[in-house]
Design an enzyme around this catalytic site. Structure first.
Site, short mmCIF file in Angstrom:
data_model
loop_
_atom_site.label_atom_id
_atom_site.label_comp_id
_atom_site.label_asym_id
_atom_site.label_seq_id
_atom_site.Cartn_x
_atom_site.Cartn_y
_atom_site.Cartn_z
CG HIS A 7 6.96 -6.01 5.81
ND1 HIS A 7 7.25 -5.43 4.60
CD2 HIS A 7 5.93 -5.28 6.31
CE1 HIS A 7 6.43 -4.42 4.38
NE2 HIS A 7 5.61 -4.30 5.40
CG HIS A 79 0.62 -3.79 7.03
ND1 HIS A 79 0.90 -2.66 7.78
CD2 HIS A 79 1.73 -4.02 6.30
CE1 HIS A 79 2.12 -2.24 7.48
NE2 HIS A 79 2.66 -3.04 6.59
CD GLU A 130 3.40 -2.31 2.74
OE1 GLU A 130 3.63 -2.93 3.79
OE2 GLU A 130 4.00 -1.27 2.43
#
Ligand code: CO
Length: 134
Positions: A7, A79, A130
């Site tokens: 994502h 992020h 991440e």
């Protein structure tokens, strides 16, 4: 080591307005917001055919995205999340190469119920990364 883009997360000052824009203007499938008190955020997931977008809004005092929104009042990309098969092996390999892992270095359970880690943006071309074990 890294696999699919899981994502892209966008911090937003007004979650309802951002969700409505993605739903009504961009015609995307937007899921209802979920509070993630362990992470200090409320998240609304947008499902795209090949990946997801996470709209992030601060939850409670000391939210990790409040400072970002203070610096970027209209919101912005916060992020990106890449998938890894083995998060501990990925962490150890990255730390051996000199990359900094944020926090204690131990994976936390992320918004999808899977272990996640964050890597220092200064070590990755100014981007907070991440990693999520899938
Ligand atoms: Co994320």
């Amino acid at each position: 080591m890294i696999g699919r883009l899981n994502h892209v997360a966008i911090a937003v000052p007004d979650l309802e307005a951002a969700a409505a824009q993605y739903r009504d203007t961009l015609g995307a499938k937007v899921n209802p917001p979920q509070d993630e008190p362990d992470h200090g955020v409320t998240v609304a997931f947008i499902e795209l055919p090949n990946t997801k977008v996470e709209l992030l809004h601060p939850l409670g005092d000391g939210s990790p995205i409040q400072g970002f929104l203070d610096k970027n009042p209209s919101g912005g990309i916060h992020h990106i999340c890449y998938e890894v098969e083995d998060i501990l092996a990925a962490r150890d390999q990255l730390m051996e190469s000199g990359a900094r892992v944020l926090g204690s270095g131990e994976p936390k359970i992320g918004a999808h119920g899977k272990p996640v880690l964050f890597l220092h943006p200064k070590d990755f071309t100014g981007t907070l990364v991440e990693l999520e074990q899938v």
